[in-house]
Design an enzyme around this catalytic site. Sequence first.
Site, PDB file in Angstrom:
ATOM      1  CB  CYS A   1     -48.073 -23.104  -5.036  1.00 58.56           C
ATOM      2  SG  CYS A   1     -49.466 -23.414  -6.135  1.00 58.56           S
TER       3      CYS A   1
ATOM      4  CB  CYS B   1     -50.548 -25.746  -4.046  1.00 54.95           C
ATOM      5  SG  CYS B   1     -50.023 -25.421  -5.737  1.00 54.95           S
ATOM      6  CG  ASP B   2     -48.991 -25.216  -0.315  1.00 56.48           C
ATOM      7  OD1 ASP B   2     -49.524 -26.277  -0.695  1.00 56.48           O
ATOM      8  OD2 ASP B   2     -47.774 -25.010  -0.379  1.00 56.48           O
TER       9      ASP B   2
HETATM   10  P1  FAD Z   1     -41.322 -30.112 -12.913  1.00 52.73           P
HETATM   11  O1  FAD Z   1     -42.231 -30.777 -11.964  1.00 52.73           O
HETATM   12  O2  FAD Z   1     -40.542 -28.933 -12.445  1.00 52.73           O
HETATM   13  O3  FAD Z   1     -40.319 -31.243 -13.478  1.00 52.73           O
HETATM   14  C1  FAD Z   1     -39.186 -30.886 -14.223  1.00 52.73           C
HETATM   15  C2  FAD Z   1     -38.362 -32.124 -14.537  1.00 52.73           C
HETATM   16  O4  FAD Z   1     -37.281 -31.754 -15.386  1.00 52.73           O
HETATM   17  C3  FAD Z   1     -37.718 -32.807 -13.346  1.00 52.73           C
HETATM   18  O5  FAD Z   1     -37.706 -34.202 -13.569  1.00 52.73           O
HETATM   19  C4  FAD Z   1     -36.285 -32.255 -13.359  1.00 52.73           C
HETATM   20  O6  FAD Z   1     -35.353 -33.094 -12.701  1.00 52.73           O
HETATM   21  C5  FAD Z   1     -36.041 -32.201 -14.843  1.00 52.73           C
HETATM   22  N1  FAD Z   1     -34.999 -31.265 -15.298  1.00 52.73           N
HETATM   23  C6  FAD Z   1     -34.942 -29.918 -15.139  1.00 52.73           C
HETATM   24  N2  FAD Z   1     -33.862 -29.413 -15.766  1.00 52.73           N
HETATM   25  C7  FAD Z   1     -33.230 -30.456 -16.340  1.00 52.73           C
HETATM   26  C8  FAD Z   1     -32.062 -30.600 -17.156  1.00 52.73           C
HETATM   27  N3  FAD Z   1     -31.310 -29.551 -17.545  1.00 52.73           N
HETATM   28  N4  FAD Z   1     -31.712 -31.852 -17.558  1.00 52.73           N
HETATM   29  C9  FAD Z   1     -32.450 -32.938 -17.197  1.00 52.73           C
HETATM   30  N5  FAD Z   1     -33.567 -32.860 -16.460  1.00 52.73           N
HETATM   31  C10 FAD Z   1     -33.951 -31.639 -16.039  1.00 52.73           C
HETATM   32  N6  FAD Z   1     -49.296 -27.932  -8.359  1.00 52.73           N
HETATM   33  C11 FAD Z   1     -50.544 -28.414  -8.158  1.00 52.73           C
HETATM   34  O7  FAD Z   1     -51.285 -28.627  -9.118  1.00 52.73           O
HETATM   35  N7  FAD Z   1     -50.976 -28.699  -6.882  1.00 52.73           N
HETATM   36  C12 FAD Z   1     -50.197 -28.533  -5.777  1.00 52.73           C
HETATM   37  O8  FAD Z   1     -50.638 -28.783  -4.640  1.00 52.73           O
HETATM   38  C13 FAD Z   1     -48.874 -28.043  -5.973  1.00 52.73           C
HETATM   39  N8  FAD Z   1     -48.063 -27.800  -4.912  1.00 52.73           N
HETATM   40  C14 FAD Z   1     -46.790 -27.384  -5.143  1.00 52.73           C
HETATM   41  C15 FAD Z   1     -45.937 -27.229  -4.025  1.00 52.73           C
HETATM   42  C16 FAD Z   1     -44.619 -26.873  -4.210  1.00 52.73           C
HETATM   43  C17 FAD Z   1     -43.712 -26.745  -3.003  1.00 52.73           C
HETATM   44  C18 FAD Z   1     -44.121 -26.626  -5.534  1.00 52.73           C
HETATM   45  C19 FAD Z   1     -42.680 -26.248  -5.735  1.00 52.73           C
HETATM   46  C20 FAD Z   1     -44.970 -26.725  -6.628  1.00 52.73           C
HETATM   47  C21 FAD Z   1     -46.317 -27.105  -6.441  1.00 52.73           C
HETATM   48  N9  FAD Z   1     -47.197 -27.247  -7.523  1.00 52.73           N
HETATM   49  C22 FAD Z   1     -48.454 -27.741  -7.305  1.00 52.73           C
HETATM   50  C23 FAD Z   1     -46.787 -26.929  -8.901  1.00 52.73           C
HETATM   51  C24 FAD Z   1     -46.467 -28.226  -9.679  1.00 52.73           C
HETATM   52  O9  FAD Z   1     -45.569 -29.012  -8.897  1.00 52.73           O
HETATM   53  C25 FAD Z   1     -45.859 -27.890 -11.035  1.00 52.73           C
HETATM   54  O10 FAD Z   1     -46.764 -27.090 -11.778  1.00 52.73           O
HETATM   55  C26 FAD Z   1     -45.538 -29.152 -11.844  1.00 52.73           C
HETATM   56  O11 FAD Z   1     -44.698 -30.035 -11.118  1.00 52.73           O
HETATM   57  C27 FAD Z   1     -44.881 -28.788 -13.163  1.00 52.73           C
HETATM   58  O12 FAD Z   1     -44.586 -29.953 -13.855  1.00 52.73           O
HETATM   59  P2  FAD Z   1     -43.448 -30.004 -14.962  1.00 52.73           P
HETATM   60  O13 FAD Z   1     -43.411 -31.423 -15.380  1.00 52.73           O
HETATM   61  O14 FAD Z   1     -43.682 -28.950 -15.965  1.00 52.73           O
HETATM   62  O15 FAD Z   1     -42.088 -29.599 -14.231  1.00 52.73           O
END
Ligand code: FAD
Length: 307
Positions: free
Chosen positions: A130, A133-134
């Site tokens: 990202c 982010c990084d």
């Molecule tokens: P996610 O965080 O992906 O959560 C998905 C959830 O759904 C999880 O609980 C998972 O277990 C669950 N799930 C998935 N499939 C299923 C299923 N079939 N059944 C049941 N549960 C399921 N963003 C920033 O703003 N700042 C940062 O510094 C940053 N750094 C990042 C660094 C890394 C390494 C990564 C990978 C991402 C980073 N991001 C950052 C991006 C940010 O993490 C995401 O945009 C954010 O977490 C998205 O949130 P979400 O709730 O949509 O999904």
Amino acid sequence: PYDVLVLGGGPAGAAAAIYAARKGIRTALVAERFGGQVMDTVGIENFISVPYTEGPKLSASLEQHVKEYGVDIITGQRAADLKRAQMIELELSGGATLSSKSVILATGARWRELGVPGEAEYKTRGVAYCPHCDGPFFKGKAVAVIGGGNSGIEAAIDLAGIVKHVTVLEFADTLRADEVLVRKARSMPNIDIITNAQTTEILGDGNKVNGLQYSNRISGESHKLELAGVFVQIGLVPNTEFLKDSGLEMNRMGEIVINERGATSIPGVFAAGDATTVPYKQIVISMGAGATAALGAFDYLIRSSIP
Ligand code: FAD
């Protein structure tokens, strides 16, 4: 049955559950793993009003905040299918089925990985996905961007303003990004673009990344670059495979199509965060989307005829 069943325990799911529970309606949250992608993140510097935090710490706060409300939290469970009958039925891979008047899908996404030696080993220690982010962690250093599509070239342009030098490595013989982005990248003095480049290994000193190895796909010659960071930009995959038979509208990439209230093509089914067509995938954006979807679901419930 529940009034609102939130699927996913990342920032979007946590925000949705809190907004729903605060309306005093029966809310559950089902997630394979609480925290989502945040659990895989080390430093977070763009979570507004919190100058610096770390993934596991933010995840723990998300969980604690959700637990302050009467939300039924079910973790360690994967959703396997979703059906719309009179209620919305969410089938779990363990065989159980949960019914709810409305569902908020917040299953997030995962970065597509290169699958080369060194990538897993140096994740968060120089291997990054990202740039928003990084990027700032690599200020004044040399980095590579793997992937010459729109996200790769955008990342290179973004990073070129922060880091010392960016090398873009594209597997194909041409870049797939929009011409205007390619022109901009080519005009920047600290970006080099190498095509026909197959990244074969990410190198490190045992602690952090210090280079990478790639081979020229035409000549077969192997080359080494010295770098502090590698940004992998070969696509983001939404966690929506389990919805393939649900009839829910998704785009070509498998992202759930939503409107400005978080509503999907199935009445009563809402979605938020990285699993959707939202163009920017970030923590603050996902949280806002989760809140929107919960308010959208509440509006739907007060108008619906389901008792
Ligand atoms: P996610 O965080 O992906 O959560 C998905 C959830 O759904 C999880 O609980 C998972 O277990 C669950 N799930 C998935 N499939 C299923 C299923 N079939 N059944 C049941 N549960 C399921 N963003 C920033 O703003 N700042 C940062 O510094 C940053 N750094 C990042 C660094 C890394 C390494 C990564 C990978 C991402 C980073 N991001 C950052 C991006 C940010 O993490 C995401 O945009 C954010 O977490 C998205 O949130 P979400 O709730 O949509 O999904």
